[in-house]
Design a protein around this motif. Structure first.
Motif, PDB file in Angstrom:
ATOM      1  N   GLY A   1       0.809  -1.200   0.000  1.00 10.45           N
ATOM      2  CA  GLY A   1       0.000   0.000   0.000  1.00 10.45           C
ATOM      3  C   GLY A   1       0.847   1.255   0.000  1.00 10.45           C
ATOM      4  N   SER A   2       0.198   2.392   0.185  1.00 11.65           N
ATOM      5  CA  SER A   2       0.862   3.684   0.221  1.00 11.65           C
ATOM      6  C   SER A   2       0.647   4.291   1.597  1.00 11.65           C
ATOM      7  CB  SER A   2       0.283   4.606  -0.862  1.00 11.65           C
ATOM      8  OG  SER A   2       1.015   5.806  -0.944  1.00 11.65           O
ATOM      9  N   TYR A   3       1.750   4.651   2.271  1.00 11.32           N
ATOM     10  CA  TYR A   3       1.683   5.106   3.654  1.00 11.32           C
ATOM     11  C   TYR A   3       2.205   6.534   3.787  1.00 11.32           C
ATOM     12  CZ  TYR A   3       1.133   0.122   4.578  1.00 11.32           C
ATOM     13  OH  TYR A   3       0.689  -1.172   4.576  1.00 11.32           O
ATOM     14  N   LYS A   4       1.524   7.306   4.621  1.00 10.28           N
ATOM     15  CA  LYS A   4       1.938   8.673   4.908  1.00 10.28           C
ATOM     16  C   LYS A   4       2.479   8.727   6.338  1.00 10.28           C
ATOM     17  CE  LYS A   4      -0.151  13.258   5.644  1.00 10.28           C
ATOM     18  NZ  LYS A   4      -0.494  13.219   7.088  1.00 10.28           N
ATOM     19  N   TYR A   5       3.661   9.340   6.488  1.00 16.29           N
ATOM     20  CA  TYR A   5       4.288   9.501   7.799  1.00 16.29           C
ATOM     21  C   TYR A   5       4.450  10.979   8.085  1.00 16.29           C
ATOM     22  CZ  TYR A   5       5.430   4.543   7.319  1.00 16.29           C
ATOM     23  OH  TYR A   5       5.354   3.186   7.152  1.00 16.29           O
ATOM     24  N   ASP A   6       3.857  11.448   9.179  1.00 14.76           N
ATOM     25  CA  ASP A   6       4.013  12.838   9.585  1.00 14.76           C
ATOM     26  C   ASP A   6       5.369  13.017  10.262  1.00 14.76           C
ATOM     27  OD1 ASP A   6       1.468  13.536   8.672  1.00 14.76           O
ATOM     28  OD2 ASP A   6       0.533  12.915  10.564  1.00 14.76           O
ATOM     29  N   ILE A   7       6.114  14.030   9.853  1.00 17.10           N
ATOM     30  CA  ILE A   7       7.442  14.292  10.416  1.00 17.10           C
ATOM     31  C   ILE A   7       7.278  15.010  11.756  1.00 17.10           C
ATOM     32  CG2 ILE A   7       9.618  15.517  10.067  1.00 17.10           C
ATOM     33  CD1 ILE A   7       9.108  15.173   7.021  1.00 17.10           C
ATOM     34  N   PHE A   8       7.825  14.438  12.821  1.00 16.69           N
ATOM     35  CA  PHE A   8       7.647  15.027  14.144  1.00 16.69           C
ATOM     36  C   PHE A   8       8.959  15.454  14.803  1.00 16.69           C
ATOM     37  CE2 PHE A   8       8.243  10.523  14.991  1.00 16.69           C
ATOM     38  CZ  PHE A   8       9.065  10.507  16.116  1.00 16.69           C
ATOM     39  N   ALA A   9      10.110  15.107  14.237  1.00 18.09           N
ATOM     40  CA  ALA A   9      11.375  15.510  14.838  1.00 18.09           C
ATOM     41  C   ALA A   9      12.481  15.462  13.795  1.00 18.09           C
ATOM     42  CB  ALA A   9      11.734  14.607  16.021  1.00 18.09           C
ATOM     43  N   ALA A  10      13.453  16.375  13.938  1.00 17.16           N
ATOM     44  CA  ALA A  10      14.649  16.385  13.090  1.00 17.16           C
ATOM     45  C   ALA A  10      15.827  16.779  13.971  1.00 17.16           C
ATOM     46  CB  ALA A  10      14.490  17.375  11.941  1.00 17.16           C
ATOM     47  N   TYR A  11      16.888  15.988  13.940  1.00 11.94           N
ATOM     48  CA  TYR A  11      18.009  16.225  14.843  1.00 11.94           C
ATOM     49  C   TYR A  11      19.249  15.503  14.340  1.00 11.94           C
ATOM     50  CZ  TYR A  11      15.880  11.838  16.294  1.00 11.94           C
ATOM     51  OH  TYR A  11      15.316  10.588  16.278  1.00 11.94           O
ATOM     52  N   GLU A  12      20.411  15.905  14.869  1.00 12.40           N
ATOM     53  CA  GLU A  12      21.678  15.263  14.529  1.00 12.40           C
ATOM     54  C   GLU A  12      22.118  14.402  15.710  1.00 12.40           C
ATOM     55  OE1 GLU A  12      24.582  18.061  13.262  1.00 12.40           O
ATOM     56  OE2 GLU A  12      23.442  18.692  11.497  1.00 12.40           O
TER      57      GLU A  12
END
Length: 239
Positions: free
Chosen positions: A185-196
């Motif tokens: 199927g096709s899945y959508k993922y909401d971005i909740f964090a970005a970090y190094e």
């Protein structure tokens, strides 16, 4: 003697310049060949026209039962993709990964290890461009608690280079989700964090012993934290 030394120094500098110029040319050709390979992938998979589609807002957690079926326009368009032609070239192709209105729109692969696709395109050509690939230990059907997807941060802005822009709140607001499409199927993922983080950090954890272990993983992340029952996808690229 001094004249000979000056001539020798000039010859050395000329050799260094020629060598550097050759490396730049070869890298440029490698990048171009990579772009051609991924343009061919889009053609073979018949990537649908997504222009004009509105990016859905991130879903808000709720305990209320849904009264009607919501159809995500991107997921609806992407689920019609056929990967047969790509797999005739390379059966490591799992599907497609896309972040709307960015350059991130590539075949998603999974190899026997996490080394091969660092230096090979989806067509198995040797190239510094590499490919976008799922961790070899993850289940390809995206059922793991944490699925890791790797890609290079290329100097020409391709592959996962644009992930660095998520340091800006405005960029996240304009590009809030990731789509992964495959046989399931096709899945959508909401971005909740970005970090190094370090490559030895908890972000790269794949095995979880239970809910407490999963919660420890979530507690280590920043910003909004989704429910422990939610499946996560980690997009990883070098600094």
């Amino acid at each position: 003697m001094k004249k000979k030394l000056r001539i020798l120094a000039m010859l050395v500098l000329a050799a260094v310049f020629i060598g550097s110029l050759t490396m730049v040319i070869l890298r440029s050709l490698d990048y171009r060949r990579g772009e051609e390979a991924y343009a061919e992938a889009e053609s073979l998979v018949q990537l649908p026209d997504l222009s004009g589609l509105e990016i859905p807002e991130p879903a808000e957690p709720t305990d209320e039962p849904e009264q009607e079926v919501y159809i995500d326009p991107y997921a609806d368009a992407l689920r019609s993709m056929d990967f047969t032609a790509l797999r005739e070239v390379n059966d490591d192709v799992l599907g497609w990964i896309l972040i709307p209105n960015t350059v991130i729109s590539y075949p998603l692969l999974q190899g026997e290890d996490n080394q091969y696709y660092l230096t090979h395109t989806w067509k198995k050509w040797t190239s510094a461009v590499g490919a976008i690939f799922m961790d070899s230990q993850n289940n390809p059907d995206l059922t793991d608690f944490n699925t890791i997807v790797y890609g290079h941060r290329m100097n020409n802005g391709s592959m996962f280079a644009s992930l660095k822009n998520y340091k800006k709140q405005s960029y996240w607001q304009a590009h809030p989700c990731v789509y992964i499409t495959g046989d399931h199927g096709s899945y959508k993922y909401d971005i909740f964090a970005a970090y190094e983080v370090s490559t030895q950090g908890i972000t790269y954890q794949l095995g979880f012993s239970g809910d407490a272990d999963k919660q420890e993983f979530l507690d280590a992340l920043e910003d909004f934290v989704p429910p422990a029952s939610s499946r996560k996808v980690t997009l990883a690229t070098g600094v």
